[in-house]
Motif scaffolding. Structure first.
Motif, PDB file in Angstrom:
ATOM      1  N   ARG A 264     -49.812  21.915  30.588  1.00  0.00           N
ATOM      2  CA  ARG A 264     -49.248  20.758  31.291  1.00  0.00           C
ATOM      3  C   ARG A 264     -47.989  20.227  30.609  1.00  0.00           C
ATOM      4  O   ARG A 264     -47.395  19.264  31.077  1.00  0.00           O
ATOM      5  N   ALA A 265     -47.636  20.873  29.484  1.00  0.00           N
ATOM      6  CA  ALA A 265     -46.405  20.495  28.783  1.00  0.00           C
ATOM      7  C   ALA A 265     -45.346  21.584  28.894  1.00  0.00           C
ATOM      8  O   ALA A 265     -44.331  21.521  28.218  1.00  0.00           O
ATOM      9  N   GLY A 266     -45.602  22.602  29.724  1.00  0.00           N
ATOM     10  CA  GLY A 266     -44.565  23.592  29.999  1.00  0.00           C
ATOM     11  C   GLY A 266     -44.772  24.959  29.402  1.00  0.00           C
ATOM     12  O   GLY A 266     -43.879  25.804  29.492  1.00  0.00           O
ATOM     13  N   VAL A 267     -45.935  25.242  28.791  1.00  0.00           N
ATOM     14  CA  VAL A 267     -46.182  26.561  28.222  1.00  0.00           C
ATOM     15  C   VAL A 267     -46.821  27.455  29.285  1.00  0.00           C
ATOM     16  O   VAL A 267     -47.802  27.069  29.920  1.00  0.00           O
ATOM     17  N   ILE A 268     -46.251  28.627  29.470  1.00  0.00           N
ATOM     18  CA  ILE A 268     -46.735  29.599  30.452  1.00  0.00           C
ATOM     19  C   ILE A 268     -47.436  30.714  29.687  1.00  0.00           C
ATOM     20  O   ILE A 268     -46.786  31.570  29.079  1.00  0.00           O
ATOM     21  N   PHE A 269     -48.752  30.692  29.664  1.00  0.00           N
ATOM     22  CA  PHE A 269     -49.509  31.714  28.951  1.00  0.00           C
ATOM     23  C   PHE A 269     -49.642  32.955  29.833  1.00  0.00           C
ATOM     24  O   PHE A 269     -50.206  32.889  30.932  1.00  0.00           O
ATOM     25  N   ILE A 270     -49.124  34.078  29.364  1.00  0.00           N
ATOM     26  CA  ILE A 270     -49.158  35.301  30.163  1.00  0.00           C
ATOM     27  C   ILE A 270     -49.839  36.412  29.379  1.00  0.00           C
ATOM     28  O   ILE A 270     -49.954  36.370  28.156  1.00  0.00           O
ATOM     29  N   ARG A 271     -50.273  37.425  30.100  1.00  0.00           N
ATOM     30  CA  ARG A 271     -50.886  38.578  29.462  1.00  0.00           C
ATOM     31  C   ARG A 271     -49.874  39.265  28.557  1.00  0.00           C
ATOM     32  O   ARG A 271     -48.680  39.302  28.847  1.00  0.00           O
ATOM     33  N   ARG A 272     -50.371  39.824  27.477  1.00  0.00           N
ATOM     34  CA  ARG A 272     -49.482  40.560  26.577  1.00  0.00           C
ATOM     35  C   ARG A 272     -48.962  41.827  27.254  1.00  0.00           C
ATOM     36  O   ARG A 272     -47.826  42.235  27.035  1.00  0.00           O
ATOM     37  N   LYS A 273     -49.797  42.450  28.062  1.00  0.00           N
ATOM     38  CA  LYS A 273     -49.399  43.650  28.794  1.00  0.00           C
ATOM     39  C   LYS A 273     -49.919  43.541  30.227  1.00  0.00           C
ATOM     40  O   LYS A 273     -51.081  43.219  30.435  1.00  0.00           O
TER      41      LYS A 273
ATOM     42  N   ASP B 102     -32.228  14.767  24.652  1.00  0.00           N
ATOM     43  CA  ASP B 102     -32.328  14.584  26.107  1.00  0.00           C
ATOM     44  C   ASP B 102     -32.049  15.850  26.907  1.00  0.00           C
ATOM     45  O   ASP B 102     -31.454  15.813  27.974  1.00  0.00           O
ATOM     46  N   PHE B 103     -32.496  16.999  26.395  1.00  0.00           N
ATOM     47  CA  PHE B 103     -32.468  18.223  27.197  1.00  0.00           C
ATOM     48  C   PHE B 103     -33.701  18.243  28.097  1.00  0.00           C
ATOM     49  O   PHE B 103     -34.763  17.737  27.715  1.00  0.00           O
ATOM     50  N   PRO B 104     -33.592  18.853  29.270  1.00  0.00           N
ATOM     51  CA  PRO B 104     -34.812  19.089  30.059  1.00  0.00           C
ATOM     52  C   PRO B 104     -35.764  19.966  29.268  1.00  0.00           C
ATOM     53  O   PRO B 104     -35.320  20.818  28.488  1.00  0.00           O
ATOM     54  N   PRO B 105     -37.067  19.775  29.431  1.00  0.00           N
ATOM     55  CA  PRO B 105     -38.016  20.593  28.663  1.00  0.00           C
ATOM     56  C   PRO B 105     -37.947  22.054  29.079  1.00  0.00           C
ATOM     57  O   PRO B 105     -37.794  22.368  30.259  1.00  0.00           O
ATOM     58  N   ASN B 106     -38.047  22.937  28.119  1.00  0.00           N
ATOM     59  CA  ASN B 106     -38.085  24.366  28.424  1.00  0.00           C
ATOM     60  C   ASN B 106     -39.442  24.757  28.983  1.00  0.00           C
ATOM     61  O   ASN B 106     -40.477  24.218  28.586  1.00  0.00           O
ATOM     62  N   LEU B 107     -39.426  25.708  29.907  1.00  0.00           N
ATOM     63  CA  LEU B 107     -40.646  26.398  30.289  1.00  0.00           C
ATOM     64  C   LEU B 107     -40.792  27.561  29.312  1.00  0.00           C
ATOM     65  O   LEU B 107     -39.927  28.440  29.246  1.00  0.00           O
ATOM     66  N   VAL B 108     -41.857  27.538  28.520  1.00  0.00           N
ATOM     67  CA  VAL B 108     -42.002  28.471  27.396  1.00  0.00           C
ATOM     68  C   VAL B 108     -42.992  29.567  27.761  1.00  0.00           C
ATOM     69  O   VAL B 108     -44.163  29.290  28.052  1.00  0.00           O
ATOM     70  N   LEU B 109     -42.532  30.803  27.740  1.00  0.00           N
ATOM     71  CA  LEU B 109     -43.392  31.945  28.005  1.00  0.00           C
ATOM     72  C   LEU B 109     -44.017  32.401  26.693  1.00  0.00           C
ATOM     73  O   LEU B 109     -43.302  32.698  25.724  1.00  0.00           O
ATOM     74  N   GLY B 110     -45.346  32.447  26.652  1.00  0.00           N
ATOM     75  CA  GLY B 110     -46.043  32.830  25.425  1.00  0.00           C
ATOM     76  C   GLY B 110     -47.264  33.682  25.729  1.00  0.00           C
ATOM     77  O   GLY B 110     -47.793  33.673  26.846  1.00  0.00           O
ATOM     78  N   GLY B 111     -47.719  34.411  24.728  1.00  0.00           N
ATOM     79  CA  GLY B 111     -48.880  35.283  24.905  1.00  0.00           C
ATOM     80  C   GLY B 111     -50.165  34.496  25.075  1.00  0.00           C
ATOM     81  O   GLY B 111     -50.359  33.446  24.461  1.00  0.00           O
ATOM     82  N   ASN B 112     -51.068  35.011  25.914  1.00  0.00           N
ATOM     83  CA  ASN B 112     -52.319  34.297  26.162  1.00  0.00           C
ATOM     84  C   ASN B 112     -53.299  34.385  24.995  1.00  0.00           C
ATOM     85  O   ASN B 112     -54.378  33.811  25.043  1.00  0.00           O
TER      86      ASN B 112
END
Length: 748
Positions: A283-292, A260-270
């Motif tokens: 929509r499940a909390g993954v934040i796809f970001i540029r590698r550079k 019962d932890f709040p879901p993490n916002l996960v930063l990951g490579g695009n």
């Protein structure tokens, strides 16, 4: 004055549910929806009571959760269509609840509006957002904190005065209109902001759980998890896990979700933003970001603004500080970019803080290691696409043992920032603290110890009894140090045979049973795979190995007349070895490092503090503990890799150096020296290890001459001196091997 129940409803049924609740809870209050309210014309004393209807999924296997089947039939039990709501309300009243937010007066809301909202935002719109957020917090009391997901993100960021002010400052620096910068930042932010939904969180968890649940039994330290749960009640958490597998985030997510932890916002490579993962994952909390993105100031501003929002709202964050999966089994050097952004956010927000949670995730076995070993040996990395995903999922159907999730000691990021002060290396020290905590929490597996034993003598095969004999002092050391070791029964008798069979079935080991005894050895071409398992535990033995190396160095000359001088010289020698290995392992401060070495020497020879450490005493000490000398198995690989790079640099003389060409040349030279038996460790032929050695050379100004270099010492001479130093270390390892052979007949 009449209070108002402010209902966030979307259908007549939902309005009726709120109305029935209000008749009992607030019989004198008026009922209005968000669309009907005109906050500008309300009396200041009027209290607004936010309320919304919560629809719960049916109970499945003891938990209310949306299933993949619901999605396939285009149904969302958390938002049932209007034509089904009356039937659910009548037949399954347990699935219908009213979430009631904290009431606020119009006067209080107007004060907050004037203090925090952006210029030009209508008061009625502000009231609607605040009511929705208040009802959201109340809804979590019903559905659980694991469904704490940020809503209205873009609206809240874009309407804040801080965003507008920072956009204006950036626009001035770039010489562009403020409106254009804001529009571009908002557009770029929309590409990575995680628009979480509870439906997709359930679907993502249910769909991709198959990627790991058949492969591993997940083990977690429940006591530590309970303390983190209590800490999360008043602090946002930043989980910084080790990165060994594509499924790391799935394993950690399920561990946290089930508690019962709040879901993490996960930063990951695009690079992983591939269909069909990306649409669901976003929509499940993954934040796809540029590698550079260092060269795009607007993208950087958008990312800073988003992370600042996350810190301010105390949402939990997760990213992989190594920047990519480990190719060697050891932690990779930390990447500081995202950490610097979060540090900036905390410094800019009054009283904001996040608790950093170093996290270790290790596996008994991994399908991915063979591919990573090939990449480390110079092979090309295959792109992640749909075909890759299907093959990966198919490979995950075999049981591979246990996945262990452990947590290091959490620490306040704000306190760490304050401790760092104006030190230009403050950020590096925070990152190294994280890595040291991950290492300390990392459990030692039976497969790690098996690799440690079998990689000790090149192509030599071992009986199970010989392996057990090698592991016995290691298990004793783990117990005396209080390290997070494996189940000792998996390293003895039938348990050891089971461990060896699993590694043989995975192709890591090969077995020969055509003689009187069955023997095991590393399978041809799989030394790097075996080393991966071994390396996951090596950091626990590095301090001990350095003590052994320093003792060998002290076993020469006669210091009896000056014991203090000998101790000082030994300490300096240990620091020299530490410096040679600083791009391979994460060491604490020099003071703490020397304190640890003293504790290690206490285990080897408790009488050392009262006995003059003569060379004769040192030799006898090493001889007496030869069955528990770890330096050769711990450090040979890294000094072999340094030998290759040092030889290559010496051969280049003063010629210009291209890093990529040097590393490619080192692969060829490493294979040659391995075939010639110059280097002892086949797993040292690795671009990852050569890259670390190259960075050490660069740090020592051996790639290009330093501006303040000592006069008369040329670049070629400095490189030769490093090569001599590495050769000296390898000679010590050979001496330790000779001491082992003298005591036990060379079976190791």
């Amino acid at each position: 004055m009449t209070d108002i129940v402010l209902a966030e409803v979307g259908t007549p049924c939902e309005r009726q549910v709120v109305a029935e609740w209000a008749q009992t809870a607030h019989p004198d209050a008026l009922l209005r929806t968000l669309d009907e309210i005109d906050a500008e014309n309300l009396e200041p004393e009027t209290a607004l009571i936010p309320a919304r209807v919560v629809w719960l999924p049916p109970v499945r296997k003891g938990e209310r959760r949306v299933s993949v089947a619901d999605v396939l039939v285009l149904s969302n039990p958390r938002r049932p269509p209007a034509f089904r709501q009356n039937a659910i309300k009548k037949r399954r009243p347990d699935r219908v609840r009213v979430a009631v937010g904290e009431a606020a007066t119009v006067a209080d809301l107007r004060a907050r509006h004037e203090q925090s909202s952006a210029e030009g935002e209508a008061f009625t719109a502000f009231v609607g957002v605040q009511a929705a957020l208040s009802a959201e917090r109340a809804e979590r009391q019903i559905v659980g904190d694991r469904y704490k997901v940020p809503r209205l993100v873009a609206e809240q960021i874009g309407s804040s005065a801080r965003f507008r002010d920072n956009a204006a400052a950036l626009a001035a620096d770039l010489g562009r209109p403020v409106a254009a910068v804001m529009a571009e930042a908002t557009d770029k932010m929309s590409a990575f902001v995680a628009t979480q939904s509870r439906l997709m969180d359930d679907v993502f968890s249910s769909t991709f759980r198959a990627l790991y649940e058949r492969a591993w039994t997940v083990s977690v330290d429940l006591d530590t998890l309970g303390r983190l749960r209590a800490l999360n009640k008043c602090h946002g958490l930043i989980f910084l896990p080790s990165h060994r597998s594509y499924v790391d985030t799935l394993v950690l997510s399920e561990v946290l979700r089930s508690h019962d932890f709040p879901p993490n916002l996960v930063l990951g490579g695009n690079n992983l933003a591939i269909w069909p993962i990306a649409p669901v994952a976003r929509r499940a909390g993954v934040i796809f970001i540029r590698r550079k993105f260092g060269g795009d100031p607007v993208y950087k501003f958008a990312m800073r603004s988003y992370l600042s929002f996350i810190v301010d709202k105390r949402f939990n964050l997760e990213w992989y500080i190594e920047g990519g999966r480990s190719r060697t089994g050891k932690l990779r050097p930390p990447k500081l970019g995202l950490l610097s952004y979060v540090v900036d956010a905390i410094e800019q927000l009054d009283d904001a803080d996040m608790m950093v949670v170093p996290t270790s995730i290790v596996y008994d076995q991994l399908h991915e290691i063979a591919a990573m070993a090939r990449e480390s040996a110079g092979g090309a990395k295959k792109p992640e696409d749909v075909t890759w995903l299907l093959k990966y999922a198919k490979a995950q159907r075999t049981h591979l043992g246990t996945a262990r999730v452990r947590f290091g000691t959490p620490f306040s990021l704000r306190e760490a920032i304050v401790e760092g002060g104006d030190d230009p290396a403050a950020l590096d020290k925070i990152a190294f603290r994280v890595m040291d905590e991950i290492n300390a929490a990392t459990p030692i597996s039976a497969t790690s110890l098996a690799g440690f034993a079998l990689l000790g003598a090149g192509e030599r095969a071992y009986t199970a009894g010989e392996i057990e004999e090698i592991l016995e002092p290691l298990l004793d050391y783990i117990d005396r140090r209080g390290l997070p070791g494996p189940d000792a029964q998996l390293c003895r008798g039938l348990g050891l045979l089971s461990t060896l069979r699993e590694l043989t079935a995975a192709g890591v080991l090969t077995r020969f049973d055509g003689g009187t005894d069955t023997v095991w050895s590393i399978a041809p071409g799989n030394h790097a795979v075996a080393a991966y398992y071994r390396n996951g535990a090596l950091h626990h033995f590095v301090d001990r190995a350095i003590v052994e190396m320093a003792l060998v160095a002290a076993d020469r000359g006669d210091f009896e007349a000056d014991v203090d001088a000998m101790l000082a010289a030994s300490q300096q020698e240990a620091l020299r070895i530490r410096d040679l290995l600083k791009f391979e392992f994460f060491f604490p401060t020099k003071e703490m490092f020397l304190h640890r070495l003293g504790a290690e020497l206490d285990l080897i020879a408790p009488e050392w503090r009262d006995t003059p450490p003569t060379p004769q005493w040192i030799h006898q000490t090493l001889l007496a503990t030869s069955g528990a000398l770890f330096a050769r198995r711990t450090l040979q690989t890294f000094f072999d890799a340094q030998l290759v790079v040092a030889q290559r640099l010496v051969a280049l003389g003063d010629a210009p150096i291209d890093k990529e060409r040097v590393l490619a040349d080192c692969l060829g030279l490493g294979r040659q020296l391995e075939l010639q038996a110059v280097i002892r460790s086949k797993d040292s032929v690795s671009t990852e290890l050569y890259d670390a050695a190259y960075r050490l050379a660069d740090n020592r100004h051996l790639i290009a001459r330093a501006a303040d270099a000592e006069p008369g010492v040329g670049l070629a001479g400095a490189r030769r001196a490093w090569l001599d130093e590495v050769e000296e270390m390898r000679e010590r390892l050979a001496k330790i091997a000779a001491i082992e052979a003298e005591q036990i007949g060379g079976i190791r």
